[in-house]
Design an enzyme around this catalytic site. Sequence first.
Site, PDB file in Angstrom:
ATOM      1  N   ALA A 139       0.869  -1.178   0.000  1.00  0.00           N
ATOM      2  CA  ALA A 139       0.000   0.000   0.000  1.00  0.00           C
ATOM      3  C   ALA A 139       0.903   1.225   0.000  1.00  0.00           C
ATOM      4  O   ALA A 139       1.260   1.766   1.049  1.00  0.00           O
ATOM      5  CB  ALA A 139      -0.906  -0.014   1.218  1.00  0.00           C
ATOM      6  N   GLU A 194       3.619  -8.779 -14.151  1.00  0.00           N
ATOM      7  CA  GLU A 194       2.702  -9.849 -14.580  1.00  0.00           C
ATOM      8  C   GLU A 194       3.275 -10.629 -15.764  1.00  0.00           C
ATOM      9  O   GLU A 194       3.125 -11.846 -15.845  1.00  0.00           O
ATOM     10  CB  GLU A 194       1.337  -9.260 -14.935  1.00  0.00           C
ATOM     11  CG  GLU A 194       0.252 -10.287 -15.138  1.00  0.00           C
ATOM     12  CD  GLU A 194      -1.123  -9.650 -15.155  1.00  0.00           C
ATOM     13  OE1 GLU A 194      -1.793  -9.659 -14.112  1.00  0.00           O
ATOM     14  OE2 GLU A 194      -1.521  -9.108 -16.216  1.00  0.00           O
ATOM     15  N   TYR A 218      -2.452   4.316  -2.543  1.00  0.00           N
ATOM     16  CA  TYR A 218      -3.077   2.998  -2.393  1.00  0.00           C
ATOM     17  C   TYR A 218      -3.273   2.602  -0.939  1.00  0.00           C
ATOM     18  O   TYR A 218      -3.888   1.591  -0.650  1.00  0.00           O
ATOM     19  CB  TYR A 218      -2.286   1.937  -3.161  1.00  0.00           C
ATOM     20  CG  TYR A 218      -2.693   1.837  -4.625  1.00  0.00           C
ATOM     21  CD1 TYR A 218      -2.771   2.969  -5.422  1.00  0.00           C
ATOM     22  CD2 TYR A 218      -3.008   0.615  -5.203  1.00  0.00           C
ATOM     23  CE1 TYR A 218      -3.141   2.891  -6.748  1.00  0.00           C
ATOM     24  CE2 TYR A 218      -3.379   0.515  -6.535  1.00  0.00           C
ATOM     25  CZ  TYR A 218      -3.447   1.662  -7.297  1.00  0.00           C
ATOM     26  OH  TYR A 218      -3.823   1.574  -8.615  1.00  0.00           O
TER      27      TYR A 218
HETATM   28  C1  5GW Z   1      -0.526   3.614  -8.831  1.00  0.00           C
HETATM   29  C2  5GW Z   1      -0.958   4.094 -10.066  1.00  0.00           C
HETATM   30  C3  5GW Z   1      -1.107   3.234 -11.118  1.00  0.00           C
HETATM   31  C4  5GW Z   1      -0.860   1.885 -10.915  1.00  0.00           C
HETATM   32  C5  5GW Z   1      -0.428   1.395  -9.668  1.00  0.00           C
HETATM   33  C6  5GW Z   1      -0.257   2.263  -8.615  1.00  0.00           C
HETATM   34  C7  5GW Z   1       0.131   1.759  -7.293  1.00  0.00           C
HETATM   35  C8  5GW Z   1       0.166   0.392  -7.034  1.00  0.00           C
HETATM   36  C9  5GW Z   1       0.441   2.642  -6.204  1.00  0.00           C
HETATM   37  O1  5GW Z   1       0.480   3.877  -6.298  1.00  0.00           O
HETATM   38  N1  5GW Z   1       0.696   2.101  -4.965  1.00  0.00           N
HETATM   39  C10 5GW Z   1       0.706   0.755  -4.752  1.00  0.00           C
HETATM   40  O2  5GW Z   1       0.910   0.327  -3.617  1.00  0.00           O
HETATM   41  N2  5GW Z   1       0.477  -0.091  -5.798  1.00  0.00           N
HETATM   42  C11 5GW Z   1       0.528  -1.541  -5.519  1.00  0.00           C
HETATM   43  O3  5GW Z   1       0.711  -2.270  -6.710  1.00  0.00           O
HETATM   44  C12 5GW Z   1      -0.789  -2.004  -4.923  1.00  0.00           C
HETATM   45  O4  5GW Z   1      -0.576  -3.099  -4.042  1.00  0.00           O
HETATM   46  C13 5GW Z   1      -1.545  -2.457  -6.142  1.00  0.00           C
HETATM   47  O5  5GW Z   1      -2.630  -3.311  -5.847  1.00  0.00           O
HETATM   48  C14 5GW Z   1      -0.417  -3.105  -6.939  1.00  0.00           C
HETATM   49  C15 5GW Z   1      -0.677  -3.242  -8.441  1.00  0.00           C
HETATM   50  O6  5GW Z   1      -1.180  -2.036  -8.970  1.00  0.00           O
HETATM   51  P1  5GW Z   1      -2.678  -1.987  -9.524  1.00  0.00           P
HETATM   52  O7  5GW Z   1      -3.586  -2.608  -8.504  1.00  0.00           O
HETATM   53  O8  5GW Z   1      -2.998  -0.589  -9.900  1.00  0.00           O
HETATM   54  O9  5GW Z   1      -2.581  -2.924 -10.773  1.00  0.00           O
HETATM   55  P2  5GW Z   1      -3.793  -3.522 -11.645  1.00  0.00           P
HETATM   56  O10 5GW Z   1      -3.138  -4.514 -12.552  1.00  0.00           O
HETATM   57  O11 5GW Z   1      -4.748  -4.173 -10.689  1.00  0.00           O
HETATM   58  O12 5GW Z   1      -4.436  -2.382 -12.353  1.00  0.00           O
END
Ligand code: 5GW
Length: 381
Positions: free
Chosen positions: A121, A302, A125
């Site tokens: 996080a 991924e 996030y």
């Molecule tokens: C922020 C902006 C765009 C994409 C990712 C981020 C982001 C991801 C962030 O600002 N902070 C963060 O902790 N993450 C971590 O990466 C979270 O655990 C997140 O669930 C993981 C993957 O990013 P996601 O969830 O945006 O990816 P998708 O494939 O689910 O869209």
Amino acid sequence: MAKLLGTPHWQCCSVHLVTFLLLIALAVDFFGYNYLNLKSQNLQSRQAGASLAVREGRGPQAMKLSRVVYPQPDVLKAPRPDVPVLTPWLAPIVWEGTFNIDLLDEHFQSQNVTIGLTVFAVKRYICYLTMFLQTAEIHFMVGHRVNYYVFTDQPDNVPRILLQKGRQMVILKVQSYARWQDISMRRMETISIFSQERFHREVNYLVCVDVDMKFRDHVGVEILSSLFGTLHPGYYAIGKQFFPYERNPQSQASILENEGDFYYTAAFFGGSVPEVYRLTKACHQAIMMDQANHIEAVWHDESHLNKYLLYHKPTKVLSPEYMCHTAEECIWFQNKRGLSTIVKRVRFVTLQKNMSYIRTDEGSAQTGSEKGNGSQPYSSS
Ligand code: 5GW
Ligand code: MN
């Protein structure tokens, strides 16, 4: 008086008859009870002695079961005739209806397993943590020992949630990266470092998930295995030529056109600590190698996960029950891919992102494979 004291002949007979019948009833009761009792003891002892080999976190172990009564498997009836339940390398594909949770709970309980749930996080996030943790307390590995490992750049802002007995939270500080792609990809490095440093001492299994998710239904020990991946709901039941694997042969993540098993999501994988260590270390090294060659795989970590799982076959594969989309998207996707009829339980779902909100102060201009703007390959097809 004698007449009064005496008993008429027919009355005398009926008293004998009643006594006789009562004795028979008692005898039947007594022997019947003992017979049934012996039979059930026999059944229980057979179950107590039952042994089934399973691949465990620390090598193969016997599956010792005690006093679990469960329906006998029917060799003439497939548990789920509508979906594949085995990979070509004989790994189970986990769907509702394919497992008996009481049986599995009993086994993992007897092993006293501890499960580590890693989640990142970083930056904005952090806002997903409350929902994530609250729903995990209700649905994730209930009745087993759980360590939440929350990696964040803001330890002070992690919500303090009241946890059930046997569960604890460990907050671990990590650095943030300017690019979201790096935040996402660096998870591999962090998990590999912490696996080596502490996870191997503290837990038997690791479950590594995205934070922008909530648990909606049971996610338990049925997922545990040496190495497991989860089918991405967007690519279930489509030809592998359509999987969004990295195709650039220069990339360490590249998969040739005619190769591939499944398209796995990076939002949910895991296994024993040594296996997760191997996976995350290999993916991190591949990412670093690409970076040195000025390459970034199309779907980042991924893509590398998919390459790894192609060459290191998972010992269990989780169905899209374990990775669904939010209500509206879910219905749309599920209908489109024929998932609505085969997904009986929606266990773990992605939350709707307000990406404009998240991106506003992100700073970096994002083009190409930008997330959350509907440009994901499966959303427009
Ligand atoms: C922020 C902006 C765009 C994409 C990712 C981020 C982001 C991801 C962030 O600002 N902070 C963060 O902790 N993450 C971590 O990466 C979270 O655990 C997140 O669930 C993981 C993957 O990013 P996601 O969830 O945006 O990816 P998708 O494939 O689910 O869209
Ligand atoms: Mn996500």
